[in-house]
Every structure is written in structure tokens, then in C-alpha cells.
Motif scaffolding. Structure first.
Motif, PDB file in Angstrom:
ATOM      1  N   PHE A 223       0.889  -1.119  -0.165  1.00 26.92           N
ATOM      2  CA  PHE A 223      -0.011   0.053  -0.023  1.00 26.92           C
ATOM      3  C   PHE A 223       0.958   1.481   0.115  1.00 26.92           C
ATOM      4  O   PHE A 223       1.981   1.137   0.654  1.00 26.92           O
ATOM      5  N   GLU A 224       0.384   2.201  -0.617  1.00 28.83           N
ATOM      6  CA  GLU A 224       1.285   3.560  -0.751  1.00 28.83           C
ATOM      7  C   GLU A 224       0.222   4.730  -0.651  1.00 28.83           C
ATOM      8  O   GLU A 224      -1.031   4.605  -0.941  1.00 28.83           O
ATOM      9  N   VAL A 225       0.856   5.803  -0.156  1.00 26.06           N
ATOM     10  CA  VAL A 225      -0.046   7.005  -0.146  1.00 26.06           C
ATOM     11  C   VAL A 225       0.292   7.744  -1.353  1.00 26.06           C
ATOM     12  O   VAL A 225       1.323   8.095  -1.532  1.00 26.06           O
ATOM     13  N   ALA A 226      -0.900   7.740  -2.164  1.00 18.74           N
ATOM     14  CA  ALA A 226      -0.733   8.328  -3.610  1.00 18.74           C
ATOM     15  C   ALA A 226      -2.077   8.746  -4.052  1.00 18.74           C
ATOM     16  O   ALA A 226      -3.160   8.120  -3.434  1.00 18.74           O
ATOM     17  N   THR A 227      -2.281   9.571  -4.753  1.00 18.71           N
ATOM     18  CA  THR A 227      -3.401  10.112  -5.338  1.00 18.71           C
ATOM     19  C   THR A 227      -3.709   9.209  -6.559  1.00 18.71           C
ATOM     20  O   THR A 227      -3.099   8.371  -7.238  1.00 18.71           O
ATOM     21  N   ALA A 228      -4.890   9.111  -7.182  1.00 19.57           N
ATOM     22  CA  ALA A 228      -5.379   8.246  -8.246  1.00 19.57           C
ATOM     23  C   ALA A 228      -4.696   8.991  -9.482  1.00 19.57           C
ATOM     24  O   ALA A 228      -4.749   8.255 -10.632  1.00 19.57           O
ATOM     25  N   GLN A 229      -4.304   9.998  -9.501  1.00 20.67           N
ATOM     26  CA  GLN A 229      -3.369  10.589 -10.596  1.00 20.67           C
ATOM     27  C   GLN A 229      -1.948  10.268 -10.446  1.00 20.67           C
ATOM     28  O   GLN A 229      -1.101  10.469 -11.478  1.00 20.67           O
ATOM     29  N   THR A 230      -1.478  10.096  -9.263  1.00 17.56           N
ATOM     30  CA  THR A 230       0.011   9.738  -9.092  1.00 17.56           C
ATOM     31  C   THR A 230       0.384   8.108  -8.701  1.00 17.56           C
ATOM     32  O   THR A 230       1.749   8.284  -8.164  1.00 17.56           O
ATOM     33  N   PHE A 231      -0.464   7.343  -8.626  1.00 17.12           N
ATOM     34  CA  PHE A 231      -0.146   6.040  -8.079  1.00 17.12           C
ATOM     35  C   PHE A 231       0.837   5.555  -9.206  1.00 17.12           C
ATOM     36  O   PHE A 231       1.096   5.753 -10.323  1.00 17.12           O
ATOM     37  N   SER A 232       1.781   4.781  -8.571  1.00 19.96           N
ATOM     38  CA  SER A 232       2.975   4.144  -8.987  1.00 19.96           C
ATOM     39  C   SER A 232       2.686   2.861  -9.834  1.00 19.96           C
ATOM     40  O   SER A 232       1.583   2.398  -9.565  1.00 19.96           O
ATOM     41  N   GLY A 233       3.577   2.600 -10.823  1.00 22.92           N
ATOM     42  CA  GLY A 233       3.449   1.272 -11.678  1.00 22.92           C
ATOM     43  C   GLY A 233       2.931   1.357 -12.829  1.00 22.92           C
ATOM     44  O   GLY A 233       2.200   2.328 -13.118  1.00 22.92           O
ATOM     45  N   THR A 234       3.087   0.450 -13.643  1.00 22.74           N
ATOM     46  CA  THR A 234       2.604   0.473 -15.083  1.00 22.74           C
ATOM     47  C   THR A 234       2.272  -1.173 -15.251  1.00 22.74           C
ATOM     48  O   THR A 234       2.555  -2.059 -14.623  1.00 22.74           O
ATOM     49  N   GLY A 235       1.517  -1.398 -16.265  1.00 23.39           N
ATOM     50  CA  GLY A 235       1.448  -2.509 -16.931  1.00 23.39           C
ATOM     51  C   GLY A 235       0.443  -3.552 -16.296  1.00 23.39           C
ATOM     52  O   GLY A 235       0.701  -4.814 -16.305  1.00 23.39           O
ATOM     53  N   TYR A 236      -0.479  -3.009 -15.402  1.00 22.52           N
ATOM     54  CA  TYR A 236      -1.174  -3.953 -14.528  1.00 22.52           C
ATOM     55  C   TYR A 236      -2.265  -4.621 -15.470  1.00 22.52           C
ATOM     56  O   TYR A 236      -2.686  -4.241 -16.640  1.00 22.52           O
ATOM     57  N   ASP A 237      -2.620  -5.820 -14.999  1.00 25.58           N
ATOM     58  CA  ASP A 237      -3.468  -6.596 -15.555  1.00 25.58           C
ATOM     59  C   ASP A 237      -5.146  -6.029 -15.170  1.00 25.58           C
ATOM     60  O   ASP A 237      -6.046  -6.245 -15.945  1.00 25.58           O
ATOM     61  N   VAL A 239      -6.938  -2.498 -13.281  1.00 26.55           N
ATOM     62  CA  VAL A 239      -7.113  -1.396 -12.267  1.00 26.55           C
ATOM     63  C   VAL A 239      -8.299  -1.201 -11.815  1.00 26.55           C
ATOM     64  O   VAL A 239      -9.444  -1.334 -12.615  1.00 26.55           O
ATOM     65  N   ALA A 240      -8.588  -1.299 -10.419  1.00 23.41           N
ATOM     66  CA  ALA A 240     -10.031  -1.091  -9.851  1.00 23.41           C
ATOM     67  C   ALA A 240     -10.239   0.158  -9.039  1.00 23.41           C
ATOM     68  O   ALA A 240      -9.043   0.780  -8.602  1.00 23.41           O
ATOM     69  N   MET A 241     -11.269   0.579  -8.878  1.00 26.07           N
ATOM     70  CA  MET A 241     -11.743   1.716  -8.141  1.00 26.07           C
ATOM     71  C   MET A 241     -12.841   1.384  -7.503  1.00 26.07           C
ATOM     72  O   MET A 241     -14.165   1.434  -7.898  1.00 26.07           O
ATOM     73  N   PHE A 242     -12.948   0.915  -6.302  1.00 20.07           N
ATOM     74  CA  PHE A 242     -14.411   0.591  -5.651  1.00 20.07           C
ATOM     75  C   PHE A 242     -14.950   1.588  -4.769  1.00 20.07           C
ATOM     76  O   PHE A 242     -14.517   2.273  -3.598  1.00 20.07           O
ATOM     77  N   ASP A 243     -16.037   2.019  -5.264  1.00 19.99           N
ATOM     78  CA  ASP A 243     -16.987   3.039  -4.473  1.00 19.99           C
ATOM     79  C   ASP A 243     -16.025   4.450  -3.975  1.00 19.99           C
ATOM     80  O   ASP A 243     -16.091   4.872  -2.933  1.00 19.99           O
ATOM     81  N   GLY A 249     -11.791  14.473  -6.510  1.00 22.62           N
ATOM     82  CA  GLY A 249     -11.990  15.918  -6.908  1.00 22.62           C
ATOM     83  C   GLY A 249     -11.645  16.008  -8.457  1.00 22.62           C
ATOM     84  O   GLY A 249     -12.157  16.899  -8.939  1.00 22.62           O
ATOM     85  N   ASP A 250     -11.092  14.965  -9.160  1.00 18.30           N
ATOM     86  CA  ASP A 250     -10.890  15.062 -10.358  1.00 18.30           C
ATOM     87  C   ASP A 250     -10.938  13.596 -10.732  1.00 18.30           C
ATOM     88  O   ASP A 250     -10.011  12.958 -11.192  1.00 18.30           O
ATOM     89  N   PRO A 251     -12.151  13.131 -11.050  1.00 19.90           N
ATOM     90  CA  PRO A 251     -12.297  11.886 -11.594  1.00 19.90           C
ATOM     91  C   PRO A 251     -12.002  11.637 -13.028  1.00 19.90           C
ATOM     92  O   PRO A 251     -11.623  10.598 -13.534  1.00 19.90           O
ATOM     93  N   VAL A 252     -12.156  12.946 -13.917  1.00 19.38           N
ATOM     94  CA  VAL A 252     -11.656  12.700 -15.181  1.00 19.38           C
ATOM     95  C   VAL A 252     -10.030  12.599 -15.459  1.00 19.38           C
ATOM     96  O   VAL A 252      -9.704  11.635 -16.045  1.00 19.38           O
ATOM     97  N   GLY A 253      -9.283  13.002 -14.457  1.00 20.76           N
ATOM     98  CA  GLY A 253      -8.182  12.942 -14.446  1.00 20.76           C
ATOM     99  C   GLY A 253      -7.531  11.667 -13.843  1.00 20.76           C
ATOM    100  O   GLY A 253      -6.520  11.019 -14.399  1.00 20.76           O
ATOM    101  N   ALA A 254      -8.516  11.166 -12.828  1.00 21.70           N
ATOM    102  CA  ALA A 254      -8.151   9.647 -12.613  1.00 21.70           C
ATOM    103  C   ALA A 254      -8.152   8.635 -13.452  1.00 21.70           C
ATOM    104  O   ALA A 254      -7.595   7.750 -13.831  1.00 21.70           O
ATOM    105  N   ALA A 255      -9.416   8.811 -14.285  1.00 22.67           N
ATOM    106  CA  ALA A 255      -9.733   8.115 -15.089  1.00 22.67           C
ATOM    107  C   ALA A 255      -8.445   7.981 -16.365  1.00 22.67           C
ATOM    108  O   ALA A 255      -8.132   7.110 -17.202  1.00 22.67           O
ATOM    109  N   ARG A 256      -8.210   9.302 -16.765  1.00 22.28           N
ATOM    110  CA  ARG A 256      -7.131   9.440 -17.564  1.00 22.28           C
ATOM    111  C   ARG A 256      -5.760   8.711 -17.155  1.00 22.28           C
ATOM    112  O   ARG A 256      -5.305   8.069 -18.165  1.00 22.28           O
ATOM    113  N   ARG A 257      -5.577   8.897 -15.895  1.00 24.52           N
ATOM    114  CA  ARG A 257      -4.293   8.026 -15.597  1.00 24.52           C
ATOM    115  C   ARG A 257      -4.449   6.603 -15.684  1.00 24.52           C
ATOM    116  O   ARG A 257      -3.356   5.936 -15.924  1.00 24.52           O
ATOM    117  N   VAL A 258      -5.532   6.133 -15.266  1.00 26.05           N
ATOM    118  CA  VAL A 258      -5.707   4.727 -15.511  1.00 26.05           C
ATOM    119  C   VAL A 258      -5.584   4.143 -16.983  1.00 26.05           C
ATOM    120  O   VAL A 258      -4.834   3.248 -17.210  1.00 26.05           O
TER     121      VAL A 258
END
Length: 259
Positions: A223-237, A239-243, A249-258
Motif C-alpha cells: 500500500f502506498e500513499v498516493a492520489t489516483a493521478q500519481t499512483f506508481s507502477g505500469t502494466g497492470y492486468d 486497475v480497480a476503483m471501488f466506491d 476531486g478530479d475523476p476525469v484525471g483519475a480515469a485518464r491516468r488509469v
């Protein structure tokens, strides 16, 4: 003025007022384990005090109030209080709907009432991290049973090819993971998969790490302290966001990062 409409409105108000007061009583029962204790069998207030170690005078008022509200049953013939199977499932079973935890969330929200009132004046936001800890802990307790029932049984298998990837040794990013219940459920169901949970709320991440250690999966769940725009790592099989996407505050930015 239509007096019947006034009366109908007052009836609605009284119901809401009673529900507001009931929230506190339900949370008290949740915190003290009173529902779990009552699920062990019928009891008089005196017997219940011996069973729980709490003060009989307070328990008497609590039991009577709970019975009046329909949360517990009362037998006037024996003077005992009890839970039906359905009430016990909803209030005492941690794998059930855990409805008492929902009231815990609501009371936590209300403790921020003054900050929210000020936000109406200023237009500033009230951050998730600014809420009482009951909001974080209550949300985890309330949502976890749903994840336990559906996440690995129906949700993941409904995604094309994801179940096979995770079974073979996949990588999952769980954004806005909170206390990590969803992350742990995935890790337990897919022992060859690694899960990286992230949340911007430090206290939640600390509790998530503790839960992972207690579950013995710290080697595969981080687990890391990070926002949905700054979470680390790439190449995930996966990516989930539950509730949580709707709370960001920036759901579009979060979706773009994913993406």
C-alpha cells in the motif's frame, strides 16, 4: 393552509428525528458488541448486563429503545429481549449487511457539520481526510460484505480474460483502496497475484498495511500513499476503483491516468 398537509409533514419530520436519534443508539450497540451478545440468546436486562459487563441501567434503556424501534424483539411474558435470525444477520454478523456500520458513517459525517457549513459560505471543499475516523472505518465495515459476496465470485469473472490472468500471476492496482479490504480479498482469492493498493489518506493506508500483515499477505500486497493521478507502477492486468471514483476531486484525471 392545509392542516392535513401540515400534519403529514410533521409525521415525516418526527420519523426523521427518531431515525437521527436511533443512529446513536445503534452505533453504541455496534461499538460495544451488544448485538453480537444478544445474538447469543434471549436475555433480561440483568442477564444481559452479566453477559456484556455493561451497566444494567443503561442497557435497560437501550434494549427498550431498540425494541420500540423494531431493531430487537421483546417478550413481555418472560421480560427478555432477543434478535430474530434476520436482525442478527443484519446487525451482528460481520459478513452480513453490517447495517450498524452505515450509521457509524453517518455520525462521522455529522461531526464535520461545522466545516461543511463553512464550506457553503466559502465554496471551499471538505477533504476526505478532514472527516472523523468513523467515516473511514465505518465505510470499510459497511462495504466489505458486498465485496466479499461479489468481488471474486461475479465481478472479476465477468471481465473478459481477467480471472485467467490473475490466476496465472497477475498484477492489480486498487485505487482509493481505503483500509484495503478489496485488495486483501483479491490477494486471498488469487494467491499468485500481487496487489498494489493506493489511497491519498495516510491513516487509511496505515490501517490497510496492518490488515495485510495480520492476514499474512504483506509479501504480495503493498500500500502506498498516493492520489489516483500519481499512483506508481505500469502494466497492470487490472486497475480497480471501488466506491471511490465519484468522491474524487478530479475523476476525469483519475480515469485518464488509469487509461
Amino acid at each position: 393552509m392545509d392542516q392535513d398537509k401540515v400534519t403529514a409533514f410533521l409525521e415525516r419530520f418526527v420519523s426523521d428525528l427518531g431515525a437521527t436519534g436511533a443512529a446513536g443508539s445503534v452505533v453504541i450497540g455496534h461499538r460495544l458488541g451488544l448485538y453480537q451478545a444478544l445474538a447469543d440468546g434471549p436475555a433480561t436486562p440483568e442477564q444481559f448486563a452479566e453477559r456484556t459487563g455493561c451497566h444494567q441501567r443503561y442497557l435497560t434503556e437501550w434494549l427498550c429503545g431498540q425494541a420500540a424501534g423494531g431493531y430487537v424483539e421483546y417478550d413481555p411474558g418472560t421480560g427478555t429481549f432477543s434478535l430474530t435470525e434476520e436482525q442478527a444477520y443484519c446487525l451482528a454478523d460481520p459478513e452480513g449487511p453490517n447495517l450498524a456500520a452505515a450509521f457509524r458513517v453517518v455520525l462521522g459525517y455529522l461531526r464535520a457539520e461545522q466545516r461543511i457549513t463553512e464550506a457553503f459560505r466559502t465554496g471551499e471543499g471538505v477533504g476526505w481526510h478532514e472527516h472523523d475516523e468513523d467515516v473511514f472505518i465505518g465505510c470499510d465495515a459497511f462495504y466489505r460484505p458486498g465485496y466479499a459476496a461479489e468481488l471474486v465470485r461475479t465481478w472479476i469473472p465477468a471481465l473478459d480474460g481477467v480471472d485467467a490472468r490473475l490466476s496465472a500471476a497477475g498484477r492489480v492496482a486498487d485505487l482509493g483502496c481505503g483500509l484495503g479490504s478489496s485488495s486483501l480479498l483479491i490477494a486471498e482469492a488469487y494467491p499468485r497475484t500481487t496487489v498494489s493498493g493506493s489511497d491519498y489518506h495516510t491513516q487509511s493506508v496505515e490501517l490497510a498495511r496492518k490488515k495485510a500483515a495480520e492476514a499474512g499477505v504483506s509479501d504480495r500486497v503493498s500500500f502506498e500513499v498516493a492520489t489516483a493521478q500519481t499512483f506508481s507502477g505500469t502494466g497492470y492486468d487490472l486497475v480497480a476503483m471501488f466506491d471511490c471514483l465519484h468522491d474524487m476531486g478530479d475523476p476525469v484525471g483519475a480515469a485518464r491516468r488509469v487509461r
